[in-house]
Design a protein around this motif. Sequence first.
Motif, PDB file in Angstrom:
ATOM      1  N   LEU A  20       0.833  -1.204   0.000  1.00  0.00           N
ATOM      2  CA  LEU A  20       0.000   0.000   0.000  1.00  0.00           C
ATOM      3  C   LEU A  20       0.871   1.259   0.000  1.00  0.00           C
ATOM      4  O   LEU A  20       0.550   2.251  -0.678  1.00  0.00           O
ATOM      5  N   THR A  21       1.960   1.237   0.757  1.00  0.00           N
ATOM      6  CA  THR A  21       2.874   2.380   0.769  1.00  0.00           C
ATOM      7  C   THR A  21       3.421   2.658  -0.626  1.00  0.00           C
ATOM      8  O   THR A  21       3.439   3.812  -1.089  1.00  0.00           O
ATOM      9  N   ALA A  22       3.875   1.600  -1.298  1.00  0.00           N
ATOM     10  CA  ALA A  22       4.399   1.764  -2.663  1.00  0.00           C
ATOM     11  C   ALA A  22       3.307   2.240  -3.609  1.00  0.00           C
ATOM     12  O   ALA A  22       3.554   3.094  -4.482  1.00  0.00           O
ATOM     13  N   TYR A  23       2.099   1.703  -3.437  1.00  0.00           N
ATOM     14  CA  TYR A  23       0.991   2.090  -4.313  1.00  0.00           C
ATOM     15  C   TYR A  23       0.677   3.580  -4.179  1.00  0.00           C
ATOM     16  O   TYR A  23       0.460   4.269  -5.177  1.00  0.00           O
ATOM     17  N   ARG A  24       0.661   4.094  -2.963  1.00  0.00           N
ATOM     18  CA  ARG A  24       0.331   5.506  -2.758  1.00  0.00           C
ATOM     19  C   ARG A  24       1.378   6.422  -3.392  1.00  0.00           C
ATOM     20  O   ARG A  24       1.042   7.456  -3.975  1.00  0.00           O
ATOM     21  N   ILE A  25       2.631   6.023  -3.286  1.00  0.00           N
ATOM     22  CA  ILE A  25       3.690   6.859  -3.889  1.00  0.00           C
ATOM     23  C   ILE A  25       3.593   6.839  -5.406  1.00  0.00           C
ATOM     24  O   ILE A  25       3.653   7.887  -6.068  1.00  0.00           O
ATOM     25  N   LEU A  26       3.449   5.646  -5.978  1.00  0.00           N
ATOM     26  CA  LEU A  26       3.387   5.528  -7.442  1.00  0.00           C
ATOM     27  C   LEU A  26       2.162   6.236  -8.013  1.00  0.00           C
ATOM     28  O   LEU A  26       2.252   6.929  -9.040  1.00  0.00           O
ATOM     29  N   TRP A  58       0.572  15.626   1.739  1.00  0.00           N
ATOM     30  CA  TRP A  58      -0.140  14.681   2.612  1.00  0.00           C
ATOM     31  C   TRP A  58       0.370  13.256   2.435  1.00  0.00           C
ATOM     32  O   TRP A  58       0.599  12.537   3.418  1.00  0.00           O
ATOM     33  N   THR A  59       0.579  12.840   1.198  1.00  0.00           N
ATOM     34  CA  THR A  59       1.033  11.470   0.934  1.00  0.00           C
ATOM     35  C   THR A  59       2.404  11.218   1.538  1.00  0.00           C
ATOM     36  O   THR A  59       2.628  10.198   2.203  1.00  0.00           O
ATOM     37  N   LEU A  60       3.327  12.145   1.318  1.00  0.00           N
ATOM     38  CA  LEU A  60       4.685  11.956   1.828  1.00  0.00           C
ATOM     39  C   LEU A  60       4.739  12.063   3.349  1.00  0.00           C
ATOM     40  O   LEU A  60       5.484  11.333   4.015  1.00  0.00           O
ATOM     41  N   ALA A  61       3.931  12.974   3.913  1.00  0.00           N
ATOM     42  CA  ALA A  61       3.967  13.176   5.368  1.00  0.00           C
ATOM     43  C   ALA A  61       3.327  12.022   6.123  1.00  0.00           C
ATOM     44  O   ALA A  61       3.667  11.784   7.298  1.00  0.00           O
ATOM     45  N   THR A  62       2.421  11.326   5.481  1.00  0.00           N
ATOM     46  CA  THR A  62       1.686  10.258   6.182  1.00  0.00           C
ATOM     47  C   THR A  62       2.161   8.856   5.805  1.00  0.00           C
ATOM     48  O   THR A  62       1.477   7.879   6.108  1.00  0.00           O
ATOM     49  N   LEU A  63       3.319   8.740   5.192  1.00  0.00           N
ATOM     50  CA  LEU A  63       3.829   7.403   4.870  1.00  0.00           C
ATOM     51  C   LEU A  63       3.972   6.520   6.115  1.00  0.00           C
ATOM     52  O   LEU A  63       3.670   5.320   6.057  1.00  0.00           O
ATOM     53  N   PRO A  64       4.429   7.071   7.259  1.00  0.00           N
ATOM     54  CA  PRO A  64       4.481   6.211   8.460  1.00  0.00           C
ATOM     55  C   PRO A  64       3.113   5.704   8.900  1.00  0.00           C
ATOM     56  O   PRO A  64       3.022   4.676   9.578  1.00  0.00           O
TER      57      PRO A  64
END
Length: 413
Positions: A20-26, A58-64
Motif C-alpha cells: 500500500l505504501t508503494a501504491y500511494r507513492i506511485l 499529505w502522501t509523503l507526510a503520512t507514509l508512516p
Amino acid sequence: MAGRVRVVRMSVEQPLWRALTAYRILTMVYAVLLSVFGRAKYDRPWVAVVFLTVMVVWTLATLPKVAGATACTRRFLGADLAIALAGILLTPLADFEAQQVDGPTLPSIWTAGSVLAFAIKGGWRWAAFASTFVAVANIVERGDPSRDTFHNVLLVWVASIAIGYVVEVARASERTLARALEIEAATRERERLARDIHDSVLQVLAMVQRRGTALGGEAAELGRLAGEQEIALRSLVSSGLVPADRVSEDAAEGAVVRRVEADDEPSGNAPCDLRSLLAPHAGSRTSFAEPGAPVLLAPAAARELAAAVGAALDNVRAHAGESAQAWILVEDWPDEVIVTVRDDGPGIPEGRLAQAEGEGRMGVALSIRGRLRDLGGTAELISVPGQGTEVELRVPKVSKGSKDPRGKAGTAR
C-alpha cells in the motif's frame, strides 16, 4: 533447565501495508504527471495545482501512517478519505471537460489507495464503507454519469470488498498458525519437563514407595503417600498444565506434599484454562482426562465450575468409600463445556437426594446444581445402585453471568 521455547509470530498482513505504501507513492506520481501533461486543457489550473500540492505533501507526510495497522488510525483514514473525495469533487471546477467525457479526476487512481487502507485496516465492511463514499462522489462529479462511470464505480466497490475479505481470512489464518505453533512449542516443553522430572523427582518417589512397602510399619504409610504423589505429579506433567518450577516437594512429618502456587488461580477478565483448575484433583484415586488444547472460560465461570467439580469429588470421598475410584472428563465443544465426574462407588439409593434436601443438607442442590444454574448451565446426576454415580456438568461458553466463588457447601447425597 533450558529456557522456554519462544514462539515468533509471523505477520501475513505486513506485506500488504508495504504494498500500500508503494501504491500511494506511485499513484501520487502518476496523478501529478497526468495533470502536468494535461495542464493545457484546465479551465482553472490553479485549482489543480493547489489540490495536487496538498495531495503530495499529505502522501509523503503520512507514509508512516500506512506502515502498519497500529499507526493507521481511524482519524487518519477519515482525513485521507476526505482528501480523496475533495479531489474528485473539485475536478469539474478545474477541468469542466473531464466531467463531460469521463476524463480522469484530479487524484485519479490515488483515490483507491484510501479505500485499500480501509480494507487492510478493518476488513470488507470498512472497505464497503469507504468505497461507497467514493462511488457517490464519482457519480456526483460526473453530473450525468455514463455506463462506464457505473462500471468503474462497481469495479472499485467489488474489488475493495474482496480485498477486505481476503485480509480478514489472512488474519484468521495467522491466528490459527500462531496457536498451532504455541501448542507445538508447549508440547515440546512438556516432553522436556517430563524427561527432566522422570530422571529426578519421579524416580525418587518411586524408590521411596518401593522401600516403604518393603520395610512395612510407618514406612509403608510413607511409601503409600509417595506413590500417590508420584501419580499426581506424573499426571500434572503429562497434561502440561503446571510448570515444573511451580511444583515443589516438601518433607512434612514424613509425607511428600505437592503444592501448586496461588497464582494458578485465574484473575482479571481474560479467559482462563479450566484444565489448570481441575488438574490438582488428579491423584492415585482420581483420573483426569482433558483435551490437548486449552479449555477457555470466563474466570468467574471457570471458578464456579471447578468448585462444582470439587463438591462432586467431596461426595465421592464422603459416600463412595476410601477405595472408590473417580474419573474427571473434560469435553470442549464449540458452544459449551461439559465436565463429567464419575465414580465406581455403591451409587445413590433411590429417594436419597430428596431426603437429604428435606433434612437441610444441600450439597448437591446448592454446591452443584445451584452453581451451574447461576452460570446458565445444567447439572445432571445419574446413579444406579451398585454401579456408581455420574455427574454431568454443562456450562455454555457465554454464560448468563457468574458470581464470586462461594466455597464448598456441605455435601450430602
